[in-house]
Design an enzyme around this catalytic site. Sequence first.
Site, short mmCIF file in Angstrom:
data_model
loop_
_atom_site.label_atom_id
_atom_site.label_comp_id
_atom_site.label_asym_id
_atom_site.label_seq_id
_atom_site.Cartn_x
_atom_site.Cartn_y
_atom_site.Cartn_z
N LYS A 24 -11.69 -27.97 22.56
CA LYS A 24 -10.49 -27.82 21.74
C LYS A 24 -9.25 -28.21 22.54
O LYS A 24 -9.12 -27.86 23.72
CB LYS A 24 -10.40 -26.36 21.27
CG LYS A 24 -9.28 -26.07 20.27
CD LYS A 24 -9.37 -24.62 19.81
CE LYS A 24 -8.27 -24.29 18.81
NZ LYS A 24 -8.37 -22.90 18.32
N SER A 61 -9.81 -18.43 14.16
CA SER A 61 -9.81 -19.87 14.40
C SER A 61 -11.16 -20.45 14.80
O SER A 61 -11.32 -21.67 14.81
CB SER A 61 -8.77 -20.23 15.46
OG SER A 61 -7.47 -20.03 14.96
N SER A 91 -8.08 -22.79 13.55
CA SER A 91 -7.49 -23.94 14.21
C SER A 91 -8.49 -24.76 15.02
O SER A 91 -8.15 -25.85 15.49
CB SER A 91 -6.36 -23.47 15.13
OG SER A 91 -6.84 -22.62 16.15
#
Length: 449
Positions: A78, A176, A152
């Site tokens: 990420k 997320s 996210s």
Amino acid sequence: MSSWAGRSAAVIAAAVREKRVTPREVVAEHLARIERRDGRIGAFRKVRAEAALAEADEVASRTDLTELPLAGVPVAVKDNLAVRGESFRNGSAATPDTPAAEDHVTVARLRAAGAVVVGLTNVPELCVFGTTEGPYGIARNPWDLSRTAGGSSGGSAAAVAAGLVPLALGNDGMGSLRIPAANCGLVTLKPGHAVVPAGIGNGDWFGMSENGPLATTVEDLRLMLAVLADAEFVRRQEPARLRIAVALRSPLAGVSVSRPYTTAVRHAAGVLARSGHQVRRAEPPYPLSLGVTALQHWTAGTAVDAAGLDPARLARRTRVHAAVGRRFVGTVRTGAARERLRERLTPFLTEHDVLLTPALARRSPQAGPWHERGWLRNVLANSAYSPFTPPWNLTGWPAMSVPAGTLPSGAPCAVQLVGRPGTEAVLLDLAEELERLSPWQRTAPAADR
């Protein structure tokens, strides 16, 4: 499908350790798949093709190759965690494009275990929202390209669901990991506090954010989690008979739950009851103030992360979110509201071993330029479809998303499992039981079209 792209991390690592395939061959096949398919999916901000092949060769030359748990396994990271030699932009044009001098500790642990980082995945700006889009692209759900992958950790989830990598690293501050995993048919676990090193942004959103894995199978999830935590999560030799509470009501007042998600919970509950667990309906005593508490922490975390960035280079929704949160930073920092919530919910999760809920309340929003839309519209869209995840960041307790059933569109549906502190292994065992008794498909057919 190529020989290795689309296979599980456990299978790949075993083949590399046994020298039936080289790390370079495995990584090259995954890079080729990314090149062919990611243009439609938008999982990656940066693909490290040359660097990943060089690192694969380094893995092959290691004297401890036969002992590496993730030998030659391609992973995605990420884009809010440091990868040595790469910038991490956190989904924003306002962040510096400066290469990181060192790996984040979780990335370092993955590499030490033999994994190869093939790229950094797209996130919404500052990882604020449950949809993934911004100046670096839109991450779409490989099962339904008209829908967002979620957020996210949306790019990370999309990459795994499309078979671009078998594993990805993400993090979870208000859902997320669990939100995109639920959208994309993956299994994930937000660990309890301090199980995996955090170090996310400026203070881990007051200790609510945790790093964790995204995978297609519980075996792969367990494997990666053990590396990230530097600990074992051993399967029980004899299945435990657990007291499982089944809850269908949204924790946030006024948010309704669509039928596919309640149906998925009822189906999972039936599977577990027939397997011998004690399953009963019981709703946690969520306070009416939970929505306000969640909003205060959500916005305050963004306010801290946005400090020092040029407001003119932030999207309007981010600027407003941070401005709202600045007034709450002092209050949130005391931790008093989170402690009150823990005190309120602890008796419930003492009486029950595991809580089973829907993972989401409805399918994800349409993929599109949500970063160009108003703040209130974003907040309402997020709250309407993902009300079940925030309580467990506020408490700091472990929570999983597990595939279960399908939506009318054919995209995956999912349930959430929540446990007391220190029960990650219990949740993994229960998820593995669901996987065995009610199998789910590993990768999305939309990725192959």
